[in-house]
Design a protein around this motif. Sequence first.
Motif, PDB file in Angstrom:
ATOM      1  N   ASP A  53       0.808  -1.216   0.000  1.00  0.00           N
ATOM      2  CA  ASP A  53       0.000   0.000   0.000  1.00  0.00           C
ATOM      3  C   ASP A  53       0.845   1.272   0.000  1.00  0.00           C
ATOM      4  O   ASP A  53       0.373   2.339   0.385  1.00  0.00           O
ATOM      5  CB  ASP A  53      -0.929   0.014   1.219  1.00  0.00           C
ATOM      6  CG  ASP A  53      -0.169  -0.033   2.545  1.00  0.00           C
ATOM      7  OD1 ASP A  53       1.063  -0.286   2.501  1.00  0.00           O
ATOM      8  OD2 ASP A  53      -0.801   0.177   3.589  1.00  0.00           O
ATOM      9  N   PHE A  54       2.109   1.181  -0.436  1.00  0.00           N
ATOM     10  CA  PHE A  54       2.943   2.378  -0.420  1.00  0.00           C
ATOM     11  C   PHE A  54       2.418   3.406  -1.425  1.00  0.00           C
ATOM     12  O   PHE A  54       1.820   3.071  -2.441  1.00  0.00           O
ATOM     13  CB  PHE A  54       4.409   2.027  -0.665  1.00  0.00           C
ATOM     14  CG  PHE A  54       4.845   1.876  -2.108  1.00  0.00           C
ATOM     15  CD1 PHE A  54       5.582   2.875  -2.724  1.00  0.00           C
ATOM     16  CD2 PHE A  54       4.554   0.715  -2.830  1.00  0.00           C
ATOM     17  CE1 PHE A  54       6.017   2.742  -4.035  1.00  0.00           C
ATOM     18  CE2 PHE A  54       4.984   0.569  -4.137  1.00  0.00           C
ATOM     19  CZ  PHE A  54       5.716   1.592  -4.751  1.00  0.00           C
ATOM     20  N   ASP A  55       2.655   4.674  -1.086  1.00  0.00           N
ATOM     21  CA  ASP A  55       2.092   5.771  -1.874  1.00  0.00           C
ATOM     22  C   ASP A  55       3.089   6.338  -2.874  1.00  0.00           C
ATOM     23  O   ASP A  55       2.716   6.793  -3.954  1.00  0.00           O
ATOM     24  CB  ASP A  55       1.626   6.887  -0.937  1.00  0.00           C
ATOM     25  CG  ASP A  55       0.961   8.019  -1.685  1.00  0.00           C
ATOM     26  OD1 ASP A  55      -0.110   7.801  -2.268  1.00  0.00           O
ATOM     27  OD2 ASP A  55       1.535   9.131  -1.711  1.00  0.00           O
ATOM     28  N   HIS A  56       4.371   6.335  -2.508  1.00  0.00           N
ATOM     29  CA  HIS A  56       5.405   6.897  -3.382  1.00  0.00           C
ATOM     30  C   HIS A  56       6.772   6.480  -2.837  1.00  0.00           C
ATOM     31  O   HIS A  56       6.897   6.051  -1.681  1.00  0.00           O
ATOM     32  CB  HIS A  56       5.303   8.432  -3.440  1.00  0.00           C
ATOM     33  CG  HIS A  56       5.443   9.093  -2.085  1.00  0.00           C
ATOM     34  ND1 HIS A  56       6.652   9.384  -1.502  1.00  0.00           N
ATOM     35  CD2 HIS A  56       4.499   9.512  -1.193  1.00  0.00           C
ATOM     36  CE1 HIS A  56       6.479   9.950  -0.322  1.00  0.00           C
ATOM     37  NE2 HIS A  56       5.176  10.035  -0.112  1.00  0.00           N
ATOM     38  N   PHE A  57       7.794   6.603  -3.671  1.00  0.00           N
ATOM     39  CA  PHE A  57       9.158   6.328  -3.219  1.00  0.00           C
ATOM     40  C   PHE A  57       9.602   7.421  -2.236  1.00  0.00           C
ATOM     41  O   PHE A  57       9.197   8.583  -2.349  1.00  0.00           O
ATOM     42  CB  PHE A  57      10.117   6.280  -4.406  1.00  0.00           C
ATOM     43  CG  PHE A  57       9.928   5.083  -5.301  1.00  0.00           C
ATOM     44  CD1 PHE A  57       9.882   3.798  -4.789  1.00  0.00           C
ATOM     45  CD2 PHE A  57       9.822   5.242  -6.684  1.00  0.00           C
ATOM     46  CE1 PHE A  57       9.712   2.696  -5.611  1.00  0.00           C
ATOM     47  CE2 PHE A  57       9.664   4.153  -7.521  1.00  0.00           C
ATOM     48  CZ  PHE A  57       9.605   2.877  -6.988  1.00  0.00           C
ATOM     49  N   ASP A  58      10.486   7.054  -1.300  1.00  0.00           N
ATOM     50  CA  ASP A  58      10.910   7.983  -0.253  1.00  0.00           C
ATOM     51  C   ASP A  58      11.744   9.144  -0.784  1.00  0.00           C
ATOM     52  O   ASP A  58      11.871  10.166  -0.108  1.00  0.00           O
ATOM     53  CB  ASP A  58      11.734   7.235   0.807  1.00  0.00           C
ATOM     54  CG  ASP A  58      10.886   6.295   1.643  1.00  0.00           C
ATOM     55  OD1 ASP A  58       9.646   6.413   1.585  1.00  0.00           O
ATOM     56  OD2 ASP A  58      11.463   5.450   2.348  1.00  0.00           O
ATOM     57  N   TYR A  59      12.328   8.993  -1.947  1.00  0.00           N
ATOM     58  CA  TYR A  59      13.257  10.004  -2.459  1.00  0.00           C
ATOM     59  C   TYR A  59      12.616  10.960  -3.471  1.00  0.00           C
ATOM     60  O   TYR A  59      13.325  11.678  -4.171  1.00  0.00           O
ATOM     61  CB  TYR A  59      14.471   9.313  -3.092  1.00  0.00           C
ATOM     62  CG  TYR A  59      14.117   8.199  -4.049  1.00  0.00           C
ATOM     63  CD1 TYR A  59      13.804   8.458  -5.373  1.00  0.00           C
ATOM     64  CD2 TYR A  59      14.090   6.874  -3.614  1.00  0.00           C
ATOM     65  CE1 TYR A  59      13.462   7.441  -6.247  1.00  0.00           C
ATOM     66  CE2 TYR A  59      13.752   5.844  -4.479  1.00  0.00           C
ATOM     67  CZ  TYR A  59      13.448   6.138  -5.795  1.00  0.00           C
ATOM     68  OH  TYR A  59      13.110   5.120  -6.661  1.00  0.00           O
ATOM     69  N   VAL A  60      11.305  10.969  -3.575  1.00  0.00           N
ATOM     70  CA  VAL A  60      10.621  11.912  -4.454  1.00  0.00           C
ATOM     71  C   VAL A  60       9.776  12.863  -3.614  1.00  0.00           C
ATOM     72  O   VAL A  60       9.495  12.607  -2.440  1.00  0.00           O
ATOM     73  CB  VAL A  60       9.720  11.207  -5.491  1.00  0.00           C
ATOM     74  CG1 VAL A  60      10.508  10.187  -6.295  1.00  0.00           C
ATOM     75  CG2 VAL A  60       8.515  10.541  -4.820  1.00  0.00           C
ATOM     76  N   ASN A  61       9.361  13.960  -4.229  1.00  0.00           N
ATOM     77  CA  ASN A  61       8.400  14.886  -3.639  1.00  0.00           C
ATOM     78  C   ASN A  61       7.046  14.585  -4.267  1.00  0.00           C
ATOM     79  O   ASN A  61       6.799  14.944  -5.420  1.00  0.00           O
ATOM     80  CB  ASN A  61       8.815  16.328  -3.914  1.00  0.00           C
ATOM     81  CG  ASN A  61       7.767  17.335  -3.478  1.00  0.00           C
ATOM     82  OD1 ASN A  61       6.792  16.986  -2.801  1.00  0.00           O
ATOM     83  ND2 ASN A  61       7.945  18.589  -3.873  1.00  0.00           N
ATOM     84  N   PRO A  62       6.146  13.904  -3.544  1.00  0.00           N
ATOM     85  CA  PRO A  62       4.884  13.478  -4.169  1.00  0.00           C
ATOM     86  C   PRO A  62       3.985  14.646  -4.576  1.00  0.00           C
ATOM     87  O   PRO A  62       3.077  14.468  -5.381  1.00  0.00           O
ATOM     88  CB  PRO A  62       4.229  12.621  -3.081  1.00  0.00           C
ATOM     89  CG  PRO A  62       4.807  13.125  -1.800  1.00  0.00           C
ATOM     90  CD  PRO A  62       6.226  13.522  -2.129  1.00  0.00           C
ATOM     91  N   ASP A 254      -0.546   8.552 -11.539  1.00  0.00           N
ATOM     92  CA  ASP A 254      -0.836   8.481 -10.099  1.00  0.00           C
ATOM     93  C   ASP A 254      -0.403   7.179  -9.452  1.00  0.00           C
ATOM     94  O   ASP A 254      -0.689   6.951  -8.264  1.00  0.00           O
ATOM     95  CB  ASP A 254      -2.340   8.691  -9.874  1.00  0.00           C
ATOM     96  CG  ASP A 254      -2.792  10.092 -10.263  1.00  0.00           C
ATOM     97  OD1 ASP A 254      -2.006  11.037 -10.072  1.00  0.00           O
ATOM     98  OD2 ASP A 254      -3.920  10.237 -10.771  1.00  0.00           O
ATOM     99  N   LEU A 255       0.287   6.329 -10.182  1.00  0.00           N
ATOM    100  CA  LEU A 255       0.783   5.094  -9.578  1.00  0.00           C
ATOM    101  C   LEU A 255       1.909   5.410  -8.587  1.00  0.00           C
ATOM    102  O   LEU A 255       2.645   6.392  -8.761  1.00  0.00           O
ATOM    103  CB  LEU A 255       1.303   4.151 -10.653  1.00  0.00           C
ATOM    104  CG  LEU A 255       0.284   3.551 -11.622  1.00  0.00           C
ATOM    105  CD1 LEU A 255       0.993   2.632 -12.604  1.00  0.00           C
ATOM    106  CD2 LEU A 255      -0.814   2.803 -10.880  1.00  0.00           C
ATOM    107  N   PRO A 256       2.085   4.611  -7.552  1.00  0.00           N
ATOM    108  CA  PRO A 256       3.148   4.876  -6.572  1.00  0.00           C
ATOM    109  C   PRO A 256       4.539   4.985  -7.194  1.00  0.00           C
ATOM    110  O   PRO A 256       5.358   5.765  -6.720  1.00  0.00           O
ATOM    111  CB  PRO A 256       3.060   3.670  -5.628  1.00  0.00           C
ATOM    112  CG  PRO A 256       1.653   3.194  -5.749  1.00  0.00           C
ATOM    113  CD  PRO A 256       1.250   3.453  -7.167  1.00  0.00           C
TER     114      PRO A 256
END
Length: 609
Positions: A53-62, A254-256
């Motif tokens: 259920d992750f929303d985005h990678f930790d190294y991006v600004n969503p 909009d995919l993670p």
Amino acid sequence: MTKIRKAPSLTGLVTSLALVVTSFVSYADSQPPETPNPVHGIAMHGEVKYPSDFDHFDYVNPTAPKGGHLKLSAVANGFDSFNPFVVRGVAAAGISTYVYDTLMAASDDEPFSAYGLIAESLEVPEDRSYVIFNLRDNARFQDGEPITAEDVAFSFRILTTEGHPFYRNYYSDIQSVSVEDNLRVRFDFGDTENRELPLIIGQMPILPAHYWKERDFEGNGLNVPVGSGPYRIASFDAGRSLTFERIPDYWAADLPVRKGRFNFNKITYEYYSDDTVALESFKAGNFDFRQETSAKNWATAYTGTPFENGSITKAAIEHHRPTGMQGFIFNTRKAIFKDPKVREALAHGFDFEWANRNLFYGQYSRTDSFFENSELAADGLPTGRTLEILEPFREQLSPDVFDEVYTPPDTSKSRSVRDNLRQAMKLLTEAGYSIKSGKMVHKDTGEPLTFEILLAQKSFERVVLPFTQNLKKLGIDVTVRLVDTSQYIRRVRSFDFDMITQVLPQSDSPGNEQRDYWHSMNVDVEGSRNTIGVNDPVIDELIDMVIQAPDRDELVHRVRALDHVLLHGHYVIPHWHLSKDRVAYWNHLKRPDVTPKSGIDLNNWWFDR
């Protein structure tokens, strides 16, 4: 991402593969009785970092804003193709990154893990003998057509029969591909322990079968292709510039794995034939971002009003990715370079310490591994598990692999270049050479030791010429030939060179791509990355062991064993490396607070008006 027999001719290989692979594609009559549970991602070894259920990678600004026009440079003599997947032609910059999506998307803060992109999920048994990809029902090509399992099977077939030889090597362990229904495709691997296969199939670009049905895959030239990625080609000036435009209703936005990425509305590449001109153009504001490869430029050229008033940011951003090997590359297909002693001798003519001090402002460290800047690099003598791996090959390897720590010749401490040249003379004498009339000649054949260094970058002449002057003191005549980018690419692809300077990049999880670099099957395959011409049964076996490594710890030891053997083969004269990305950018570009292990990625940046 970069895998013992005489290689068949390219024509014969393509023809036979075409017959075999075509027979692989079939419709399954029924679902296999038992399949593993679908998962959202897969790691090469161990568990994935990000949950389902992750929303985005930790190294991006969503929440990075979309917009702006990113202007970049490409230093080359133009392009003549929009197909980066074939040997023919010079592909335009950015095509594979922006126009095509893949089944899975890799994360940049793990050694090797991938998460669903075109594929919503995958099913892999514990022994990884096959993989099933379940495609997203909303995945679309840029012309609105749905992406189906047929397109996946077609992509595999066309890439491995008509594409660059790299794909035949990379996917050579795939036994069959079966279309089970419109959104479900299965790859079987047969009798192999290659745990990497599900991940590297996930890297495969997915091409539209309907677009290529009536087109020549190898000769499509500058016909604008239909892709599935976040950008399409908006306009181009043949060989001079190229503009991509972001697709506003991009199906995967909009995919993670895509959130916070690919934020610019337009991306333009302007081509420059001269890097000095490109640098001045950057400082004048004609493009936005530059990654600097010249130590001299970095130390002296990034000055002036835009730097003083903060309009341009200059930053050396640390990374933790393997830097691979950069060096003078021997073409061992040439008779003069077949003897390792000759190759080892010539390495004594390169004075890195002088170059670093006088040309590079002391910015670099000497490279002494093909897997530099990583835990994969060989260090000292082989011991423990690494030694156990090498022991069965002892009779086939040079004793130096076991008894001598590989160190590139240097002039540090009390050694001088004169000392190194004396050692070079000793090695050349052992190889059957001697000085006659001021020239280094082979005592049996009378052939002089002379060769050509092929270059495509004029800036490298200042590195090469001192090297040639040192060799001249040994009676070795070396010519330096500077050619344009197109000619350079053609000559390297056809192995029409004696020596070149080249970067051999590596990932943090080496696997199938090692075949393309070092395996004997690629010695005669035009366009393969075995530019050196490595042809060694021990290296072939070590490559197979690397590919079949059952866990991370074993992979590390097997790669170190391979590194030991490659280093003592003296296939290259190592150059240098830097564990930082040197970048400069105008201040309307912004980047995330977190930089992943693999370093900067401009596709995570955004435009701030």
